[in-house]
Every structure is written in C-alpha cells, then in structure tokens.
Scaffold this motif. Structure first.
Motif, PDB file in Angstrom:
ATOM      1  N   GLY A 137       0.809  -1.216   0.000  1.00 39.29           N
ATOM      2  CA  GLY A 137       0.000   0.000   0.000  1.00 39.29           C
ATOM      3  C   GLY A 137       0.837   1.258   0.000  1.00 39.29           C
ATOM      4  N   GLY A 138       2.071   1.157   0.538  1.00 41.06           N
ATOM      5  CA  GLY A 138       2.969   2.292   0.534  1.00 41.06           C
ATOM      6  C   GLY A 138       3.556   2.593  -0.829  1.00 41.06           C
ATOM      7  N   ILE A 139       3.150   1.825  -1.822  1.00 43.21           N
ATOM      8  CA  ILE A 139       3.647   2.040  -3.181  1.00 43.21           C
ATOM      9  C   ILE A 139       2.501   2.203  -4.178  1.00 43.21           C
ATOM     10  CG2 ILE A 139       5.042   1.055  -5.040  1.00 43.21           C
ATOM     11  CD1 ILE A 139       6.608  -0.470  -2.896  1.00 43.21           C
ATOM     12  N   SER A 140       1.465   1.353  -4.082  1.00 45.47           N
ATOM     13  CA  SER A 140       0.417   1.355  -5.109  1.00 45.47           C
ATOM     14  C   SER A 140      -0.711   2.334  -4.825  1.00 45.47           C
ATOM     15  CB  SER A 140      -0.171  -0.056  -5.246  1.00 45.47           C
ATOM     16  OG  SER A 140      -0.942  -0.394  -4.097  1.00 45.47           O
ATOM     17  N   GLY A 141      -1.111   2.501  -3.544  1.00 44.65           N
ATOM     18  CA  GLY A 141      -2.209   3.399  -3.205  1.00 44.65           C
ATOM     19  C   GLY A 141      -3.580   2.882  -3.563  1.00 44.65           C
ATOM     20  N   PRO A 143       0.177   6.494   2.703  1.00 43.32           N
ATOM     21  CA  PRO A 143       0.499   7.204   1.451  1.00 43.32           C
ATOM     22  C   PRO A 143       1.426   6.380   0.565  1.00 43.32           C
ATOM     23  CG  PRO A 143       1.705   8.147   3.314  1.00 43.32           C
ATOM     24  CD  PRO A 143       0.731   7.155   3.890  1.00 43.32           C
ATOM     25  N   PRO A 144       1.254   6.470  -0.754  1.00 35.72           N
ATOM     26  CA  PRO A 144       0.275   7.282  -1.483  1.00 35.72           C
ATOM     27  C   PRO A 144      -1.114   6.663  -1.431  1.00 35.72           C
ATOM     28  CG  PRO A 144       1.484   5.941  -3.029  1.00 35.72           C
ATOM     29  CD  PRO A 144       2.097   5.673  -1.682  1.00 35.72           C
ATOM     30  N   SER A 145      -2.124   7.435  -1.758  1.00 38.69           N
ATOM     31  CA  SER A 145      -3.500   6.955  -1.715  1.00 38.69           C
ATOM     32  C   SER A 145      -4.281   7.557  -2.870  1.00 38.69           C
ATOM     33  CB  SER A 145      -4.148   7.352  -0.383  1.00 38.69           C
ATOM     34  OG  SER A 145      -5.554   7.207  -0.438  1.00 38.69           O
ATOM     35  N   ILE A 146      -4.786   6.712  -3.743  1.00 39.32           N
ATOM     36  CA  ILE A 146      -5.572   7.196  -4.880  1.00 39.32           C
ATOM     37  C   ILE A 146      -6.872   7.883  -4.420  1.00 39.32           C
ATOM     38  CG2 ILE A 146      -6.885   6.455  -6.913  1.00 39.32           C
ATOM     39  CD1 ILE A 146      -4.635   4.465  -7.476  1.00 39.32           C
ATOM     40  N   PRO A 147      -7.610   7.333  -3.430  1.00 35.12           N
ATOM     41  CA  PRO A 147      -8.802   8.057  -2.957  1.00 35.12           C
ATOM     42  C   PRO A 147      -8.477   9.443  -2.418  1.00 35.12           C
ATOM     43  CG  PRO A 147      -8.900   5.788  -2.225  1.00 35.12           C
ATOM     44  CD  PRO A 147      -7.544   5.975  -2.836  1.00 35.12           C
ATOM     45  N   MET A 148      -7.332   9.589  -1.740  1.00 38.03           N
ATOM     46  CA  MET A 148      -6.970  10.913  -1.222  1.00 38.03           C
ATOM     47  C   MET A 148      -6.614  11.875  -2.355  1.00 38.03           C
ATOM     48  SD  MET A 148      -4.785  10.108   2.216  1.00 38.03           S
ATOM     49  CE  MET A 148      -5.395   8.941   3.445  1.00 38.03           C
ATOM     50  N   ILE A 167       8.771   8.032  -2.295  1.00 36.59           N
ATOM     51  CA  ILE A 167       7.459   8.667  -2.421  1.00 36.59           C
ATOM     52  C   ILE A 167       7.174   9.575  -1.222  1.00 36.59           C
ATOM     53  CG2 ILE A 167       4.974   8.245  -2.485  1.00 36.59           C
ATOM     54  CD1 ILE A 167       5.624   5.608  -3.985  1.00 36.59           C
ATOM     55  N   VAL A 168       7.241   8.991  -0.023  1.00 37.89           N
ATOM     56  CA  VAL A 168       6.886   9.757   1.181  1.00 37.89           C
ATOM     57  C   VAL A 168       7.983  10.754   1.543  1.00 37.89           C
ATOM     58  CG1 VAL A 168       6.283   9.599   3.623  1.00 37.89           C
ATOM     59  CG2 VAL A 168       5.479   7.848   2.027  1.00 37.89           C
ATOM     60  N   GLY A 169       9.238  10.318   1.456  1.00 40.98           N
ATOM     61  CA  GLY A 169      10.336  11.199   1.825  1.00 40.98           C
ATOM     62  C   GLY A 169      10.421  12.427   0.940  1.00 40.98           C
ATOM     63  N   GLY A 170      10.195  12.242  -0.357  1.00 37.38           N
ATOM     64  CA  GLY A 170      10.239  13.383  -1.266  1.00 37.38           C
ATOM     65  C   GLY A 170       9.147  14.391  -0.994  1.00 37.38           C
ATOM     66  N   ILE A 171       7.951  13.882  -0.627  1.00 35.43           N
ATOM     67  CA  ILE A 171       6.839  14.780  -0.316  1.00 35.43           C
ATOM     68  C   ILE A 171       7.095  15.494   1.014  1.00 35.43           C
ATOM     69  CG2 ILE A 171       4.374  14.873   0.225  1.00 35.43           C
ATOM     70  CD1 ILE A 171       4.026  12.477  -1.676  1.00 35.43           C
ATOM     71  N   LEU A 172       7.577  14.737   2.012  1.00 34.80           N
ATOM     72  CA  LEU A 172       7.845  15.316   3.328  1.00 34.80           C
ATOM     73  C   LEU A 172       8.872  16.444   3.251  1.00 34.80           C
ATOM     74  CD1 LEU A 172       7.971  12.221   5.720  1.00 34.80           C
ATOM     75  CD2 LEU A 172       6.450  14.165   5.930  1.00 34.80           C
ATOM     76  N   THR A 173       9.903  16.235   2.475  1.00 33.84           N
ATOM     77  CA  THR A 173      10.977  17.227   2.384  1.00 33.84           C
ATOM     78  C   THR A 173      10.661  18.346   1.403  1.00 33.84           C
ATOM     79  OG1 THR A 173      12.084  15.844   0.717  1.00 33.84           O
ATOM     80  CG2 THR A 173      12.753  15.554   3.027  1.00 33.84           C
TER      81      THR A 173
END
Length: 418
Positions: A104-108, A150-155, A223-229
């Motif tokens: 889920g941390g990859i496909s969403g 995250p990532p999440s397609i519904p979000m 995915i998450v680290g790039g968004i966080l930073t």
C-alpha cells in the motif's frame, strides 16, 4: 429539486446495474434539459474537471503497482515481511498484513493490494492450516491499509475535487495507516493462534531478506520522503517512483519484459479511462450543484440540525458507511466529497482530517457486501464463496469500526504527522 434528481437517478442506476459514470452523464443531460440550460457547459465542465495536474498521479501510481507486482518487487517484500513477523502465532497471516502495508505504501490502491498480495499469500496460508475463507479474509481486510498509507488514490481524488492539499492528506494518512496495520495484526493474531508459527525467527534470514528487498523498500521512502521534504509534489513522486520501479525491474531484477510492460500499460489505461470518465461527468454535476448553491443550502440545513462537530461527524460517518454498502469508493468520493466538505469546513473541521476519515470509511465499504469491489476480488483470488468470506470478515469489521470511533473521538491521532 436538482439534488433529489441526482440522488434518485443514482439509486435507479444502482438498481438496474448501469455503470455509475454513464448514469452521471444521463442525469446531467436530464437536468440540463429540464432546467433549460444550454448544452455547451457539459463539454466545457467535463474537460475542466480533467484538466488537473494532480490527476496524473492516478495512472502513474496504478502502473507502479502493476510493475511492482510483475517485476519481482512484491515477492521480495513478502519475503521480508515473512522474516520480520513470520515467527508470530498465525505467522503467515501476519505476513499478509505486513505485506499489505508495504504494498500500500507504493500502489495506493486496495484492489491492487488485495489482488497482488492474495495471489502470493492465500495458497501458502491454506497449506498452513488456514481455512480458505479465513486466509482470504485476512488479505481482504488488510487491503484497506493500501488506501490510507500514502500514497493513496482516494486521497488524490478527494484533494482534486475539494481543492485540498494532497501532500497534507498523504502526511495525515501515515499514523492512521500504522494504527490500522497494528489493529489488523492483533485481530489476525487472535483469529490465527491455532495455526501456529509460520517459521522460526532467524537473524541471518532477516538480514538476507532485507538485503534482497532494500531496493523495493526505497520506493515508499522515495514517495513519502520526497513529499515530506518538499523536493517534489505527489504527482512528481508518482513519476519518479515509476521510473525507479522500471529501472529496478528491467535492469536489476530483470524480471519484466517489454511485451509484458506494454500489457500493463494497456490495463492501466483501461482502468484510468473508467476513473476519468467518472470524474468528467461528476465535474458536470458539481458545476450544476454549485451553480444552484446546493452545498450552501446543505450547510444551512445541517447546521440547523446540530452545530456539534462530533455529532455531525457521526451523522456523516453513518451515512458514508451506508453509501459504501451500495456504491464503489471512486464514484462515492467524487460525488459526495464536494458536497460534504463545505459542511464540515463551515463548522471548523479540518478538511484534511475529513479527507482521511472519508477515505477510510469508504474503504470499509470496499470490503462489505453487496457491492464491495475488494470483496469480489478476494472471492476470485481465494476461490471462496461470498457468504463464507463475509462470515470470516466479521471480527475485522468490528476492528475497523472500533478504529473509526477512535479517529472520530481523537482527531489528533489522524493529524499526528501533519
């Protein structure tokens, strides 16, 4: 009158089995003719609804999930999850839950999660004394994590249709995703103790599995680290994740061919087309609702009932749970989010919090009869009947509803990482 026309039209579409996207188009045409509107706004608003850069993240994340499953990345995550939690009572069940969190941390996507993890885990679980319905139930329930972590397609959909920050939604999904994983793991432990341990814990095996999966684990970090930073946006993270997944699958693992990749692109295009058609017609309806000030009227009506935030959220949550029984997540999100968000914002409720909450509630609907998409995927992958699967899911339903109550009572839990 317009709102009632939409609700009655949707109910008719569901009853006769018409695809929701076509139903929305038919309802739009009916309202335009009935209200003497010119027809030109239909095309203009449909195009405007799709003219959104964040929407590019949807096909990209779908394709990332497909590449991950076909390119050998998912199987390495299964091995790592097995090394981490396989020694716990009901070990393979714990592995399925942990793998769903990784995936889920990859496909969403909950559907991709259930399909990929189920195809790899259900048969081995059957061989370790899990009944087919219980093995399938664990995989199906754990797939809910895929649309919260995250990532999440519904979000992404919620962010697009309500103009809410997708990055903030992703950040808010981290803590709920972790809690859902832990709660489902605990439920699996209680339900699976009789199945014993999957394997003995081994540091060498853990080290070997971690080494083998390190490239796969870098995907959610990217995915998450790039968004966080703040290095890139969610859409850019999806593109970078896809390039990374392709590089790993083609040149390092060498487990994906060009022919198979083309087939994955075709299937992704078909699924994306369904989502985009739905969004296009939903955008037309959203324009009609806004032009007739329906959201503002709803704010006034619900405010007259109560201005208590918790009570309002309880009412909306109960309504969304019922909607989830009869409507798939995507149409429910694109139709209801623009209507409900102004109501909660008016009462001072954070739209990011509500977006995560709405995604979770409609995610529960994905695994409940009679229309739960993931439920049907589970029946197909696990080769079990609907009745027996739902019976095995009952403890997991209780766990998910208990978590919903927790999120309603303590909003700070949802917004922990924000």
């Amino acid at each position: 009158m317009i709102l009632w026309s939409i609700l009655i039209g949707l109910a008719i579409c569901i009853l006769i089995g018409m695809p929701i996207s076509f139903g929305l188009g038919a309802i739009s045409l009916f309202i335009f003719f009935y209200s003497d509107y010119a027809l030109s706004p239909i095309v203009a608003q449909a195009v405007n609804g799709l003219d959104s850069f964040p929407l590019l993240a949807i096909p990209l994340f779908i394709l990332v999930g497909e590449v991950m499953s076909e390119g050998g990345i998912a199987s390495r995550l299964v091995r790592l999850a097995s090394a981490l939690v396989g020694f716990v009572a009901g070990g393979l069940g714990q592995v399925a839950v942990m793998t769903s969190m990784f995936f889920g941390g990859i496909s969403g996507s909950a559907v991709a999660d259930a399909s990929a993890v189920g195809s790899m885990m259900i048969e081995p679980m059957k061989q370790h004394r899990y009944s087919a319905p219980m093995a399938t139930a664990i995989v199906v329930a754990a797939s809910v994590v895929g649309i919260i972590i995250p990532p999440s397609i519904p979000m992404i959909l919620f962010g697009v249709v309500t103009n809410t920050s997708i990055s903030q939604l992703f950040l808010a999904g981290i803590m709920p995703g972790i809690l859902i994983t832990l709660a489902l793991a605990a439920t699996t432990y209680i339900q699976s103790r009789k199945n014993g341990k999957g394997q003995a814990f081994s540091f060498p095996e853990l080290a070997s599995a971690l080494k083998d999966a390190i490239l796969a684990l870098l995907l959610p970090v990217i995915i998450v680290g790039g968004i966080l930073t703040g290095i890139f946006t969610p859409t850019e993270s999806a593109a970078i994740a896809l390039v990374y997944a392709l590089a790993v699958s083609f040149f390092i693992y060498r487990s994906l061919s060009l022919k198979r990749f083309f087939a994955l692109c075709v299937s992704t295009g078909r699924l994306t087309g369904v989502v985009m058609l739905l969004l296009a017609f939903a955008s037309v309806l959203a324009w009609l609702l806004t032009a007739n000030m329906i959201p503002q009227q709803l704010v006034v009506s619900l405010s007259a009932i109560t201005e208590n935030k918790l009570l309002l959220l309880l009412l909306l949550s109960a309504f969304l749970l019922i909607v989830g029984f009869f409507m798939d997540l995507t149409p429910a999100m694109v139709i209801l989010a623009p209507l409900m968000t102004p109501v909660v914002v008016k009462l001072g409720i954070d739209p990011v919090y509500f977006g995560v909450l709405m995604s979770f509630i409609l995610g529960i609907g994905l695994i409940t009869p009679p229309v739960g998409t993931v439920l049907y995927v589970g029946c197909g992958v696990g080769k079990v009947g609907m009745e027996s699967l739902v019976k095995s899911l009952l403890p997991f339903y209780f766990t998910l509803v208990a978590l919903l109550v927790l999120f309603l009572l303590f909003p700070g839990v949802v917004l922990w990482f924000r």
